[in-house]
Write a protein that holds these residues in place. Structure first.
Motif, PDB file in Angstrom:
ATOM      1  N   LYS A 259      -4.330  -3.278   8.647  1.00 58.23           N
ATOM      2  CA  LYS A 259      -4.952  -3.299   7.330  1.00 58.23           C
ATOM      3  C   LYS A 259      -5.107  -1.873   6.800  1.00 58.23           C
ATOM      4  O   LYS A 259      -5.702  -1.018   7.462  1.00 58.23           O
ATOM      5  N   GLU A 260      -4.559  -1.618   5.640  1.00 59.62           N
ATOM      6  CA  GLU A 260      -4.675  -0.314   4.989  1.00 59.62           C
ATOM      7  C   GLU A 260      -5.070  -0.536   3.536  1.00 59.62           C
ATOM      8  O   GLU A 260      -4.230  -0.924   2.724  1.00 59.62           O
ATOM      9  N   LYS A 261      -6.341  -0.313   3.259  1.00 61.93           N
ATOM     10  CA  LYS A 261      -6.870  -0.520   1.912  1.00 61.93           C
ATOM     11  C   LYS A 261      -6.582  -1.952   1.456  1.00 61.93           C
ATOM     12  O   LYS A 261      -7.096  -2.889   2.017  1.00 61.93           O
ATOM     13  N   GLU A 262      -5.713  -2.133   0.465  1.00 63.03           N
ATOM     14  CA  GLU A 262      -5.484  -3.472  -0.081  1.00 63.03           C
ATOM     15  C   GLU A 262      -4.182  -4.092   0.413  1.00 63.03           C
ATOM     16  O   GLU A 262      -3.726  -5.094  -0.128  1.00 63.03           O
ATOM     17  N   LYS A 263      -3.573  -3.523   1.441  1.00 59.32           N
ATOM     18  CA  LYS A 263      -2.319  -4.075   1.942  1.00 59.32           C
ATOM     19  C   LYS A 263      -2.331  -4.124   3.472  1.00 59.32           C
ATOM     20  O   LYS A 263      -3.202  -3.561   4.125  1.00 59.32           O
ATOM     21  N   LYS A 264      -1.353  -4.814   4.015  1.00 61.67           N
ATOM     22  CA  LYS A 264      -1.157  -4.869   5.458  1.00 61.67           C
ATOM     23  C   LYS A 264       0.192  -4.228   5.785  1.00 61.67           C
ATOM     24  O   LYS A 264       1.231  -4.695   5.314  1.00 61.67           O
ATOM     25  N   GLN A 265       0.148  -3.173   6.578  1.00 58.59           N
ATOM     26  CA  GLN A 265       1.340  -2.422   6.927  1.00 58.59           C
ATOM     27  C   GLN A 265       1.883  -2.891   8.277  1.00 58.59           C
ATOM     28  O   GLN A 265       1.209  -2.784   9.301  1.00 58.59           O
TER      29      GLN A 265
END
Length: 224
Positions: free
Chosen positions: A107-113
Motif C-alpha cells: 500500500k502506497e498512499k492511494e494505490k497498491k504497488q
C-alpha cells in the motif's frame, strides 16, 4: 496471503536443485502464476521424490462443490493443524511447491504497488504446501494450498502475511512420507528459520492473471 508467484528457471536447474529424475509433462517458465492454475509440486511416494502438477486451491475430500478451492489457496500455518479442511493434509499429505519468487502488493498512499520478492542467496526454493485428492462420481482432482505465516520484519514493510519458505535443509523432512500428528507438524513450522529476502517493484501488469510475459518480472525502473 500468497496469491501470485513465479517459476522461471530452466527445467534442468529445477531437476538438479530438487534431485528429480524428470518432469512428467512439458515444462514452461511462468511469470505470473495465479490461483486455480496448475503448479509444479513435489511429493515423496515412499520410494522417491516425484514432481507433478497440482491445481492451486485445495479442495477437501468431503467438499461437495469444487469451487471451494478458490477460497483455500492459502492455509494459515498457525491454525491449519486445527482446521477440518487441512488437518488430514497436515498429517500425511505435505508437498513442496516450487518457485523462484512471489508477488505482493504494498500500500502506497492511494494505490497498491506490486513487488517481486525472493530469497537473497538462492534462485529456486519451495513453499511449504499441503495437497489433497478430491473425487466426486467420475471427476477427480489433485489440489494444493500454500501455507502462510505472520510477516517477518522485512515482509512487514510490504504486507502483514507471507508464504512459508522452507529452508533447503528442511525440504526432505517436510515431505518425508510418514504420518504425523498435526500438532507436531505445527511445531515443525513454528521452529523454521527464514533467510534474508530481497524485493523490487514491478509493473501493474501482474495485477491481471492474463498477463504472462517476462515484463511481469522486469523491475519497474526498466519499464519507465
Amino acid at each position: 496471503m500468497c496469491g501470485r508467484f513465479t517459476l522461471t528457471a530452466p527445467e534442468k536447474e529445477i531437476l538438479f536443485e530438487f534431485g528429480l529424475h524428470d518432469l512428467p509433462v512439458d515444462y514452461m517458465p511462468r511469470f505470473n502464476i495465479a490461483p486455480g492454475q496448475n503448479i509444479w509440486s513435489i511429493i515423496h511416494d515412499g520410494e522417491r521424490k516425484r514432481a507433478g502438477l497440482l491445481q492451486w486451491g485445495l479442495i477437501p475430500p468431503w467438499a461437495k462443490d469444487p469451487k471451494i478451492g478458490y477460497k483455500m489457496i492459502n492455509a494459515r500455518s498457525e491454525t491449519a493443524h486445527e482446521k477440518p479442511s487441512f488437518k488430514h493434509s497436515m498429517s500425511k499429505k505435505r508437498c513442496l511447491i516450487i518457485a523462484d519468487s512471489f508477488y505482493e502488493w504494498k500500500k502506497e498512499k492511494e494505490k497498491k504497488q506490486p513487488v517481486r520478492i525472493f530469497p537473497q542467496d538462492r534462485k529456486l526454493f519451495a513453499f511449504a504446501g499441503l495437497w489433497e485428492k478430491w473425487k466426486q462420481e467420475e471427476e477427480e482432482r489433485f489440489t494444493c494450498t500454500i501455507l502462510t505465516k505472520e510477516a517477518n520484519e522485512f515482509m512487514g514493510r510490504i504486507h502483514e502475511r507471507m508464504p512459508v519458505i522452507l529452508p533447503k535443509s528442511m525440504e526432505e523432512e517436510w515431505i518425508k512420507p510418514v504420518k504425523r500428528d498435526p500438532g507436531e507438524v505445527h511445531q515443525f513450522l513454528e521452529q523454521l528459520t527464514m533467510e534474508d529476502l530481497e524485493s523490487y517493484p514491478v509493473s501493474t501488469l501482474v495485477n491481471s492473471a492474463k498477463n504472462e510475459s517476462k515484463d511481469c518480472i522486469r523491475p519497474l525502473t526498466e519499464m519507465e
